[in-house]
Design a protein around this motif. Structure first.
Motif, PDB file in Angstrom:
ATOM      1  N   MET A   1       0.820  -1.211   0.000  1.00 39.78           N
ATOM      2  CA  MET A   1       0.000   0.000   0.000  1.00 39.78           C
ATOM      3  C   MET A   1       0.855   1.263   0.000  1.00 39.78           C
ATOM      4  O   MET A   1       0.515   2.260   0.597  1.00 39.78           O
ATOM      5  CB  MET A   1      -0.951  -0.004   1.189  1.00 39.78           C
ATOM      6  N   THR A   2       2.003   1.200  -0.686  1.00 37.03           N
ATOM      7  CA  THR A   2       2.905   2.357  -0.658  1.00 37.03           C
ATOM      8  C   THR A   2       2.293   3.573  -1.342  1.00 37.03           C
ATOM      9  O   THR A   2       2.404   4.680  -0.845  1.00 37.03           O
ATOM     10  CB  THR A   2       4.237   2.032  -1.359  1.00 37.03           C
ATOM     11  N   MET A   3       1.637   3.352  -2.482  1.00 36.03           N
ATOM     12  CA  MET A   3       1.029   4.448  -3.240  1.00 36.03           C
ATOM     13  C   MET A   3       0.083   5.242  -2.339  1.00 36.03           C
ATOM     14  O   MET A   3       0.136   6.459  -2.265  1.00 36.03           O
ATOM     15  CB  MET A   3       0.235   3.839  -4.408  1.00 36.03           C
ATOM     16  N   PHE A   4      -0.748   4.480  -1.613  1.00 36.95           N
ATOM     17  CA  PHE A   4      -1.741   5.085  -0.750  1.00 36.95           C
ATOM     18  C   PHE A   4      -1.084   5.950   0.320  1.00 36.95           C
ATOM     19  O   PHE A   4      -1.515   7.060   0.595  1.00 36.95           O
ATOM     20  CB  PHE A   4      -2.542   3.956  -0.105  1.00 36.95           C
ATOM     21  N   GLN A   5      -0.002   5.436   0.891  1.00 39.00           N
ATOM     22  CA  GLN A   5       0.657   6.175   1.958  1.00 39.00           C
ATOM     23  C   GLN A   5       1.358   7.420   1.441  1.00 39.00           C
ATOM     24  O   GLN A   5       1.486   8.408   2.142  1.00 39.00           O
ATOM     25  CB  GLN A   5       1.634   5.264   2.692  1.00 39.00           C
ATOM     26  N   ARG A   6       1.792   7.362   0.179  1.00 41.69           N
ATOM     27  CA  ARG A   6       2.424   8.549  -0.395  1.00 41.69           C
ATOM     28  C   ARG A   6       1.410   9.669  -0.557  1.00 41.69           C
ATOM     29  O   ARG A   6       1.713  10.828  -0.318  1.00 41.69           O
ATOM     30  CB  ARG A   6       3.039   8.202  -1.740  1.00 41.69           C
ATOM     31  N   VAL A   7       0.213   9.309  -0.998  1.00 41.86           N
ATOM     32  CA  VAL A   7      -0.845  10.310  -1.132  1.00 41.86           C
ATOM     33  C   VAL A   7      -1.113  10.931   0.238  1.00 41.86           C
ATOM     34  O   VAL A   7      -1.261  12.135   0.391  1.00 41.86           O
ATOM     35  CB  VAL A   7      -2.136   9.671  -1.698  1.00 41.86           C
ATOM     36  N   LEU A   8      -1.121  10.074   1.243  1.00 45.10           N
ATOM     37  CA  LEU A   8      -1.402  10.541   2.594  1.00 45.10           C
ATOM     38  C   LEU A   8      -0.351  11.528   3.087  1.00 45.10           C
ATOM     39  O   LEU A   8      -0.657  12.465   3.817  1.00 45.10           O
ATOM     40  CB  LEU A   8      -1.458   9.337   3.530  1.00 45.10           C
ATOM     41  N   ASN A   9       0.905  11.318   2.651  1.00 51.50           N
ATOM     42  CA  ASN A   9       1.966  12.234   3.056  1.00 51.50           C
ATOM     43  C   ASN A   9       1.699  13.659   2.602  1.00 51.50           C
ATOM     44  O   ASN A   9       2.114  14.607   3.249  1.00 51.50           O
ATOM     45  CB  ASN A   9       3.309  11.768   2.485  1.00 51.50           C
ATOM     46  N   SER A  10       1.019  13.803   1.475  1.00 48.32           N
ATOM     47  CA  SER A  10       0.696  15.147   1.002  1.00 48.32           C
ATOM     48  C   SER A  10      -0.518  15.715   1.707  1.00 48.32           C
ATOM     49  O   SER A  10      -0.713  16.922   1.752  1.00 48.32           O
ATOM     50  CB  SER A  10       0.424  15.136  -0.501  1.00 48.32           C
ATOM     51  N   LEU A  11      -1.362  14.834   2.240  1.00 47.63           N
ATOM     52  CA  LEU A  11      -2.558  15.325   2.928  1.00 47.63           C
ATOM     53  C   LEU A  11      -2.221  15.813   4.341  1.00 47.63           C
ATOM     54  O   LEU A  11      -2.834  16.737   4.848  1.00 47.63           O
ATOM     55  CB  LEU A  11      -3.598  14.215   3.030  1.00 47.63           C
ATOM     56  N   ARG A  12      -1.217  15.194   4.956  1.00 44.78           N
ATOM     57  CA  ARG A  12      -0.935  15.484   6.356  1.00 44.78           C
ATOM     58  C   ARG A  12      -0.682  16.970   6.634  1.00 44.78           C
ATOM     59  O   ARG A  12      -1.290  17.520   7.552  1.00 44.78           O
ATOM     60  CB  ARG A  12       0.229  14.622   6.846  1.00 44.78           C
ATOM     61  N   PRO A  13       0.175  17.647   5.845  1.00 43.16           N
ATOM     62  CA  PRO A  13       0.396  19.084   6.121  1.00 43.16           C
ATOM     63  C   PRO A  13      -0.896  19.889   6.018  1.00 43.16           C
ATOM     64  O   PRO A  13      -1.132  20.798   6.830  1.00 43.16           O
ATOM     65  CB  PRO A  13       1.376  19.518   5.029  1.00 43.16           C
ATOM     66  N   ALA A  14      -1.744  19.546   5.046  1.00 42.11           N
ATOM     67  CA  ALA A  14      -3.006  20.274   4.888  1.00 42.11           C
ATOM     68  C   ALA A  14      -3.903  20.058   6.096  1.00 42.11           C
ATOM     69  O   ALA A  14      -4.581  20.980   6.564  1.00 42.11           O
ATOM     70  CB  ALA A  14      -3.708  19.832   3.611  1.00 42.11           C
ATOM     71  N   VAL A  15      -3.892  18.825   6.615  1.00 43.15           N
ATOM     72  CA  VAL A  15      -4.722  18.522   7.779  1.00 43.15           C
ATOM     73  C   VAL A  15      -4.274  19.359   8.980  1.00 43.15           C
ATOM     74  O   VAL A  15      -5.094  19.948   9.683  1.00 43.15           O
ATOM     75  CB  VAL A  15      -4.679  17.006   8.102  1.00 43.15           C
ATOM     76  N   VAL A  16      -2.952  19.445   9.182  1.00 41.23           N
ATOM     77  CA  VAL A  16      -2.429  20.277  10.272  1.00 41.23           C
ATOM     78  C   VAL A  16      -2.928  21.714  10.111  1.00 41.23           C
ATOM     79  O   VAL A  16      -3.406  22.343  11.060  1.00 41.23           O
ATOM     80  CB  VAL A  16      -0.883  20.274  10.292  1.00 41.23           C
ATOM     81  N   ALA A  17      -2.839  22.231   8.883  1.00 41.82           N
ATOM     82  CA  ALA A  17      -3.240  23.616   8.621  1.00 41.82           C
ATOM     83  C   ALA A  17      -4.721  23.827   8.917  1.00 41.82           C
ATOM     84  O   ALA A  17      -5.117  24.830   9.520  1.00 41.82           O
ATOM     85  CB  ALA A  17      -2.936  23.976   7.164  1.00 41.82           C
ATOM     86  N   MET A  18      -5.548  22.854   8.532  1.00 44.59           N
ATOM     87  CA  MET A  18      -6.988  23.031   8.736  1.00 44.59           C
ATOM     88  C   MET A  18      -7.374  22.914  10.209  1.00 44.59           C
ATOM     89  O   MET A  18      -8.283  23.601  10.671  1.00 44.59           O
ATOM     90  CB  MET A  18      -7.758  22.024   7.882  1.00 44.59           C
ATOM     91  N   ILE A  19      -6.650  22.041  10.933  1.00 48.26           N
ATOM     92  CA  ILE A  19      -6.910  21.968  12.376  1.00 48.26           C
ATOM     93  C   ILE A  19      -6.530  23.302  13.020  1.00 48.26           C
ATOM     94  O   ILE A  19      -7.248  23.818  13.874  1.00 48.26           O
ATOM     95  CB  ILE A  19      -6.121  20.815  13.030  1.00 48.26           C
ATOM     96  N   ALA A  20      -5.409  23.872  12.570  1.00 49.93           N
ATOM     97  CA  ALA A  20      -4.983  25.169  13.106  1.00 49.93           C
ATOM     98  C   ALA A  20      -6.055  26.216  12.868  1.00 49.93           C
ATOM     99  O   ALA A  20      -6.413  26.996  13.758  1.00 49.93           O
ATOM    100  CB  ALA A  20      -3.669  25.600  12.444  1.00 49.93           C
ATOM    101  N   SER A  21      -6.608  26.216  11.654  1.00 45.92           N
ATOM    102  CA  SER A  21      -7.622  27.194  11.309  1.00 45.92           C
ATOM    103  C   SER A  21      -8.880  27.027  12.167  1.00 45.92           C
ATOM    104  O   SER A  21      -9.445  28.008  12.673  1.00 45.92           O
ATOM    105  CB  SER A  21      -7.935  27.047   9.819  1.00 45.92           C
ATOM    106  N   ALA A  22      -9.297  25.768  12.377  1.00 42.52           N
ATOM    107  CA  ALA A  22     -10.466  25.514  13.243  1.00 42.52           C
ATOM    108  C   ALA A  22     -10.141  25.901  14.688  1.00 42.52           C
ATOM    109  O   ALA A  22     -11.000  26.426  15.410  1.00 42.52           O
ATOM    110  CB  ALA A  22     -10.883  24.053  13.162  1.00 42.52           C
ATOM    111  N   GLY A  23      -8.897  25.645  15.104  1.00 45.57           N
ATOM    112  CA  GLY A  23      -8.474  26.002  16.460  1.00 45.57           C
ATOM    113  C   GLY A  23      -8.569  27.493  16.699  1.00 45.57           C
ATOM    114  O   GLY A  23      -8.954  27.948  17.783  1.00 45.57           O
ATOM    115  N   ILE A  24      -8.254  28.280  15.663  1.00 44.61           N
ATOM    116  CA  ILE A  24      -8.366  29.733  15.787  1.00 44.61           C
ATOM    117  C   ILE A  24      -9.825  30.135  16.018  1.00 44.61           C
ATOM    118  O   ILE A  24     -10.122  30.972  16.877  1.00 44.61           O
ATOM    119  CB  ILE A  24      -7.769  30.429  14.538  1.00 44.61           C
TER     120      ILE A  24
END
Lengths: 183, 188
Positions: free
Chosen positions: A104-127
């Protein structure tokens, strides 16, 4: 049709929250507060607080809480089913493929690009959560309207969490008690 | 291996127990699942369990629910999935239902409402500290594209107020594109 709306909203929350923990929070805020107005920002923040102190994922807790508030127990069941349906289908499918191909390497690579966005969106909701805490229901975000007690409590909590590394649930209880005894 | 019925009953009870008494979210619960199903019952092999956990963590939805699905599926197919899901969502469903009933009455009490107000600042601090730790993780990765994605997503969501689902879709597509590029490079 309120049941259908609840179902579809929580279906989207279930389908697009990647990464667990707080990842569902921005999606819930967007659906429940911004798009449908089922909860006020302050109620939403209470919900996140309650979720932290009770067992169960934030998304499931929200589905139950919002469902009951909007359409009683049937609403809660509808929202909860909507919330877990995408997982049921996708995860079973992936597990099936995995048990067959074991890669499932392909899947995990896609996830690596999602992770930074998820952090950013949590930050935005936290604000949004902090704005709601510091200014309450005030519309204009001026320094004069800010609740300084809560700012001080926030700073103490940050210190306890990052430097002293105290359990988050204890920190939240402490924040509640501090604001309760120092009016 | 035991009969399917015994497995389903054991699966139901252990998942129910884990779900009811685990505070601290999905990452904690899948670790406890590993302890239960790998170390205690020996139903799943260690390596396979690690991969199943990876699937649970990388799929959309709550990690605890996803964990229940992969374990249930592995042990007893679709019947296992349904059993594990019901056991996982039952405890939070009951607890939150109960709280919802009392919430309005509680909220109107002056002391409780003041405490909830304080806890809003507390939960804000918890979120801020989680974001800080995750942010540091991304920065430590030293991947410029990740940092760029993080800043872009933050501006899109906080300033431009773009719907989070659109942000997830765009970043997922970027990830897909990057994954394909990586593959081409490794082939060369």
């Amino acid at each position: 049709m309120i049941y259908l709306q609840l179902f579809l909203s929580f279906l989207q929350i279930g389908a697009f929250s990647f990464g667990g923990g707080y990842a569902a929070m921005p999606l819930i805020q967007s659906q429940v507060v911004t798009l449908h107005g089922w909860l006020s920002m302050s109620e939403f923040t209470d919900l996140i607080t309650i979720s932290q102190m009770t067992p169960g994922p934030i998304a499931i807790n929200s589905a139950t809480f919002v469902g009951i508030k909007i359409a009683g127990i049937p609403g809660a069941i509808t929202a909860t089913i909507g919330c877990i349906l995408p997982s049921c289908i996708l995860v079973t499918l992936i597990a099936k493929l995995y048990l067959k191909y074991r890669s499932m390497t392909m899947f995990q690579r896609v996830l690596n690009s999602l992770r930074p966005a998820v952090v950013a969106m949590i930050a935005s909701a936290g604000i949004s959560v902090l704005v709601s805490a510091f200014w309450g229901s005030e519309v204009s975000l001026k320094l004069a309207n800010i609740n300084w007690n809560l700012v001080i409590i926030f700073v103490i909590c940050i210190f306890l969490l990052l430097k002293v590394k105290i359990n988050p649930i204890l920190v939240m209880v402490l924040a509640g008690i501090l604001n309760g005894i120092f009016p | 291996m035991q009969s399917k019925k015994t497995i389903l009953i054991k699966l139901f009870i252990s998942t129910l127990y884990l779900s009811a008494f685990t505070f601290g979210g999905g990452y904690v619960i899948v670790t406890l699942m590993k302890k239960k199903f790998v170390d205690q019952y020996h139903w799943i092999e260690e390596e396979e369990m690690l991969d199943l956990i990876a699937i649970a963590q990388s799929s959309p939805g709550a990690i605890a629910v996803n964990g229940a699905i992969v374990v249930g599926y592995k042990l007893a197919g679709i019947a296992g999935v349904i059993t594990a899901i019901i056991a996982t969502i039952l405890p939070p469903f009951l607890v939150i239902s109960l709280i919802s009933v009392f919430y309005q009455a509680f909220r109107d009490n002056l002391l409780v409402s003041r405490m909830l107000e304080g806890m809003q600042a507390g939960v804000g601090a918890v979120i801020a500290s989680v974001v800080y730790e995750m942010f540091r993780g991304i920065i430590k990765g030293k991947d410029p594209a990740s940092v760029f994605l993080m800043i872009g997503a933050f501006l899109a969501s906080c300033i431009l107020k773009i719907n989070v689902i659109d942000i997830v879709i765009v970043c997922g597509l970027i990830g897909l594109f990057r994954a394909r590029m990586d593959r081409k490079e490794t082939k060369k």
